[in-house]
Scaffold this motif. Structure first.
Motif, PDB file in Angstrom:
ATOM      1  N   TYR A 176       0.836  -1.207   0.000  1.00 22.61           N
ATOM      2  CA  TYR A 176       0.000   0.000   0.000  1.00 22.61           C
ATOM      3  C   TYR A 176       0.871   1.257   0.000  1.00 22.61           C
ATOM      4  O   TYR A 176       0.660   2.185  -0.802  1.00 22.61           O
ATOM      5  CB  TYR A 176      -0.917  -0.018   1.218  1.00 22.61           C
ATOM      6  N   VAL A 177       1.875   1.302   0.871  1.00 26.16           N
ATOM      7  CA  VAL A 177       2.782   2.449   0.923  1.00 26.16           C
ATOM      8  C   VAL A 177       3.578   2.555  -0.384  1.00 26.16           C
ATOM      9  O   VAL A 177       3.803   3.662  -0.910  1.00 26.16           O
ATOM     10  CB  VAL A 177       3.734   2.340   2.137  1.00 26.16           C
ATOM     11  N   GLY A 178       3.980   1.428  -0.934  1.00 28.20           N
ATOM     12  CA  GLY A 178       4.711   1.438  -2.194  1.00 28.20           C
ATOM     13  C   GLY A 178       3.911   2.063  -3.319  1.00 28.20           C
ATOM     14  O   GLY A 178       4.450   2.847  -4.123  1.00 28.20           O
ATOM     15  N   TYR A 179       2.619   1.777  -3.383  1.00 34.75           N
ATOM     16  CA  TYR A 179       1.772   2.358  -4.433  1.00 34.75           C
ATOM     17  C   TYR A 179       1.528   3.845  -4.197  1.00 34.75           C
ATOM     18  O   TYR A 179       1.379   4.623  -5.154  1.00 34.75           O
ATOM     19  CB  TYR A 179       0.445   1.614  -4.523  1.00 34.75           C
ATOM     20  N   LEU A 180       1.467   4.281  -2.916  1.00 35.43           N
ATOM     21  CA  LEU A 180       1.338   5.712  -2.649  1.00 35.43           C
ATOM     22  C   LEU A 180       2.541   6.478  -3.192  1.00 35.43           C
ATOM     23  O   LEU A 180       2.409   7.618  -3.674  1.00 35.43           O
ATOM     24  CB  LEU A 180       1.205   5.957  -1.142  1.00 35.43           C
ATOM     25  N   VAL A 194      -5.658   9.568   2.636  1.00 32.79           N
ATOM     26  CA  VAL A 194      -4.200   9.590   2.658  1.00 32.79           C
ATOM     27  C   VAL A 194      -3.678   9.512   1.229  1.00 32.79           C
ATOM     28  O   VAL A 194      -4.079   8.637   0.457  1.00 32.79           O
ATOM     29  CB  VAL A 194      -3.641   8.417   3.489  1.00 32.79           C
ATOM     30  N   SER A 195      -2.781  10.445   0.882  1.00 37.70           N
ATOM     31  CA  SER A 195      -2.247  10.471  -0.478  1.00 37.70           C
ATOM     32  C   SER A 195      -0.728  10.535  -0.513  1.00 37.70           C
ATOM     33  O   SER A 195      -0.146  10.624  -1.599  1.00 37.70           O
ATOM     34  CB  SER A 195      -2.822  11.663  -1.252  1.00 37.70           C
ATOM     35  N   SER A 196      -0.062  10.517   0.644  1.00 37.27           N
ATOM     36  CA  SER A 196       1.392  10.617   0.685  1.00 37.27           C
ATOM     37  C   SER A 196       1.957   9.533   1.600  1.00 37.27           C
ATOM     38  O   SER A 196       1.262   9.020   2.482  1.00 37.27           O
ATOM     39  CB  SER A 196       1.831  11.993   1.180  1.00 37.27           C
ATOM     40  N   GLU A 229       0.796   1.309 -14.191  1.00 38.51           N
ATOM     41  CA  GLU A 229      -0.284   2.253 -14.472  1.00 38.51           C
ATOM     42  C   GLU A 229      -0.733   2.904 -13.173  1.00 38.51           C
ATOM     43  O   GLU A 229      -0.907   2.236 -12.148  1.00 38.51           O
ATOM     44  CB  GLU A 229      -1.449   1.530 -15.146  1.00 38.51           C
ATOM     45  N   SER A 230      -0.938   4.209 -13.177  1.00 43.88           N
ATOM     46  CA  SER A 230      -1.291   4.941 -11.960  1.00 43.88           C
ATOM     47  C   SER A 230      -2.759   4.740 -11.598  1.00 43.88           C
ATOM     48  O   SER A 230      -3.572   4.313 -12.422  1.00 43.88           O
ATOM     49  CB  SER A 230      -1.013   6.435 -12.149  1.00 43.88           C
ATOM     50  N   GLY A 231      -3.069   5.072 -10.340  1.00 46.93           N
ATOM     51  CA  GLY A 231      -4.458   5.037  -9.883  1.00 46.93           C
ATOM     52  C   GLY A 231      -4.925   3.696  -9.357  1.00 46.93           C
ATOM     53  O   GLY A 231      -6.134   3.461  -9.213  1.00 46.93           O
ATOM     54  N   ASP A 232      -4.006   2.794  -9.021  1.00 47.35           N
ATOM     55  CA  ASP A 232      -4.394   1.474  -8.475  1.00 47.35           C
ATOM     56  C   ASP A 232      -4.777   1.636  -7.005  1.00 47.35           C
ATOM     57  O   ASP A 232      -3.939   1.931  -6.153  1.00 47.35           O
ATOM     58  CB  ASP A 232      -3.234   0.497  -8.617  1.00 47.35           C
TER      59      ASP A 232
END
Length: 616
Positions: free
Chosen positions: A340-344, A481-483, A582-585
């Motif tokens: 989860y943190v990796g994708y953020l 949370v976005s960061s 691809e972004s937005g996962d």
């Protein structure tokens, strides 16, 4: 030595000329009580000596509810440190090692089924076997030591997989890069991961039952709180050693980081398990009567487990129901939070730089994984601090039993404590005086602590309920949370409910088992309820009343939901995940939020758990 049935009447007769009629009556009641404690006093060991004849073994039961020192509780739970270091090595290092051997991610998922599978099958079996063990040094020691040896062996063999397999095939002239050697390395490693999981579960089952057996009822919460603190320390030790380049710092332990890490984990486990076993004396299980388990193979084992589930105390059943829903929520967090943190970290990079190569994508995720690892370090520190603070502010469930307590026994007689005459064979003036002094000091200390630190009304059950709600809220806050910095703060706060997850269920179950055992032995008065009165007439050798099988069933309630959670998570990933790069996962975030919903169900079931002073 004379058997108890011969020794006690003779000693009682010796006192008849020196005691009043009242003292004789009290003394006879105590003798009757001791006979009931040693229900098989006519049993002899292999040398023909009466097992129940030694007065020290009888006094061990009587002193079972005496308050133990903090040093005693630390030594009792010390082996949890070695256990947690082994878990930390497995969870943090084995997946990269298997991938390095060439195992695919799909097969890696098959490997990790070993954890829930071993927890579901091994711990109940070990629980039954340890309950029925009659080794004179203690019934938990053989499983703690045997499991530790198996864990150490599997860790060392796993870390040296390449060297062992290649060395064997080199005898026959095979090249180390040949397909048969590479495949054999994978098979060897996967088999040892299963052995490791099964071995660790044997150690864990033994340690948890060891704590229940050796800590008094009113200190079960304290003992399990200290176990939580030591577990937190073990997790941090395992994590920090994983960050150090051990292949250089401790090159004599192995050629690679994984080899050195496994060696360190083995040393810590050996030292802590031996330390606990050497420092703590278990009751002699030969005084517990004959084993209750029917030696009829696998079918008899499962019949015994199902019978024990049906006969579980109400309190334990409710704790298990809470754990089923709680662990449906915890499993996604523990296994996917780094992702989860990796994708953020990765999503903004993929948006700003579309069409990255595979190597560039790997580099982005490697940085994101390091952010996730740092967040887990902060989470581990928060959990450790919470494990220290929470036992100070939570009100204890049970008080120390009064020394003058009277307990109604099965035959209807009343046994008195704290009224021994000076010449009674079960009395010791010096011991009584020191015990009384310790009791007074303990009560003064508890009173001061309660006034200064404890929050009125914050019982362990209520704290656990709050932790479920807190976990659910934190999981749904992932929507905002976005960061990676915001995620780190959120994950750090999850350390608080995690500390209660490692403390509350074990403390509640341990206290219930210990309380029921103390009531049957006449060391604690039963509650004035139907279940409390029934408790004093329950046989101690019934499987559902023994620590090993009860804790094994509890572990089934922890392990089985992980399989359910894995299936639900897989469905969510199939529906929501996007192609790599691809972004937005947002698929991992929704898996975490589903876990938050399950935590709310766990909170609802926690409301049904009884407090120490009530039966519902």
């Amino acid at each position: 030595m004379l058997p108890l049935t011969q020794e006690r009447p003779a000693l009682a007769g010796q006192q008849e000329h020196d005691q009043s009629g009242h003292d004789n009556e009290v003394h006879e009641q105590e003798v009757s009580l001791l006979r009931q404690i040693s229900t098989h006093e006519d049993t002899f060991d292999d040398e023909g000596e009466g097992i129940g004849s030694d007065s020290e073994s009888i006094l061990l039961f009587q002193n079972q509810e005496d308050t133990k020192s903090t040093t005693y509780l630390v030594l009792l739970t010390l082996s949890m440190c070695g256990l947690q270091v082994a878990w930390a090595v497995e969870l943090s290092s084995i997946s990269p090692f298997l991938l390095e051997l060439g195992l695919s991610k799909s097969l890696l998922a098959f490997v990790w089924i070993a954890g829930p599978l071993s927890g579901t099958l091994v711990q109940p079996y070990v629980g039954i076997r340890s309950d029925d063990c009659r080794y004179k040094r203690g019934r938990r020691r053989p499983f703690m030591i045997g499991g530790a040896l198996a864990t150490i062996g599997s860790l060392m063999l796993l870390s040296w997989t390449r060297e062992i397999v290649r060395g064997v095939f080199a005898i026959f002239g095979s090249d180390k890069r040949s397909p048969v050697v590479v495949t054999s390395c994978k098979i060897w490693a996967v088999a040892l991961v299963y052995v490791l999981d099964f071995a660790i579960n044997v150690v864990q089952a033994g340690i948890r039952a060891f704590i229940v057996d050796c800590a008094p009822t009113h200190q079960q919460e304290s003992a399990n709180a200290i176990a939580g603190i030591i577990t937190g320390i073990g997790g941090i030790i395992g994590y920090l050693f994983g960050e150090i380049d051990l292949s250089k710092a401790l090159s004599f332990l192995g050629h690679t980081q994984f080899q050195s890490l496994c060696a360190v984990a083995s040393i810590v486990m050996a030292a802590t398990v031996v330390g606990s076993c050497a420092a703590i004396q278990e009751p002699d299980p030969r005084t517990f009567g004959p084993p209750s388990y029917n030696q009829g193979g696998v079918l008899a084992f499962f019949k015994s487990v199902f019978a024990s589930i049906r006969g579980l105390p109400t309190q334990v059943k409710r704790v298990c129901m809470v754990q089923i829903f709680a662990w449906i929520g915890w499993f996604p967090f523990l296994f996917y939070i780094t992702t989860y943190v990796g994708y953020l970290h990765a999503n903004p990079e993929f948006t700003a730089h579309p069409g990255m190569s595979e190597d560039e994508i790997n580099d982005v995720f490697e940085i994101g994984t390091r952010h996730g690892a740092f967040a887990l370090l902060v989470y581990s520190i928060t959990s450790l601090v919470a494990s220290v603070v929470l036992p100070i502010i939570v009100v204890p469930t049970y008080d120390e039993p009064e020394k003058s307590m009277k307990t109604r026994m099965r035959n209807g007689s009343t046994a008195s404590f704290g009224q021994h005459d000076d010449h009674s064979p079960v009395s010791n003036t010096k011991t009584s005086s020191s015990s009384s002094a310790r009791l007074n000091r303990n009560r003064c200390s508890q009173s001061f602590s309660a006034i200064k630190w404890q929050i009125p009304g914050l019982t362990l059950r209520r704290a656990w309920l709050i932790s479920h709600v807190m976990f659910a809220i934190l999981m749904w806050l992932t929507l905002f949370v976005s960061s990676t910095s915001g995620a780190t703060l959120l994950i750090a706060l999850v350390g608080i409910p995690w500390a209660l997850t490692n403390w509350a269920p074990f403390a509640l179950i341990a206290a219930e088992i210990s309380k029921r055992d103390a009531v049957r032995r006449g060391l604690r008065a039963p509650l004035s309820t139907d279940e409390g009165r029934l408790m004093s007439h329950t046989r101690a050798d019934e499987p559902a009343e023994q620590a090993g099988i009860v804790l094994g069933i509890h572990n089934v309630a922890v392990s089985a939901p992980q399989v359910i959670s894995t299936l639900i998570s897989s469905i969510v990933f199939m529906m929501l995940q996007k192609p790599r790069g691809e972004s937005g996962d947002e698929s991992v975030g929704w898996v975490l939020r589903f876990g938050g919903l399950s935590a709310l169900a766990a909170a609802w079931w926690t409301r049904k758990i009884a407090e120490g002073h009530e039966e519902r």
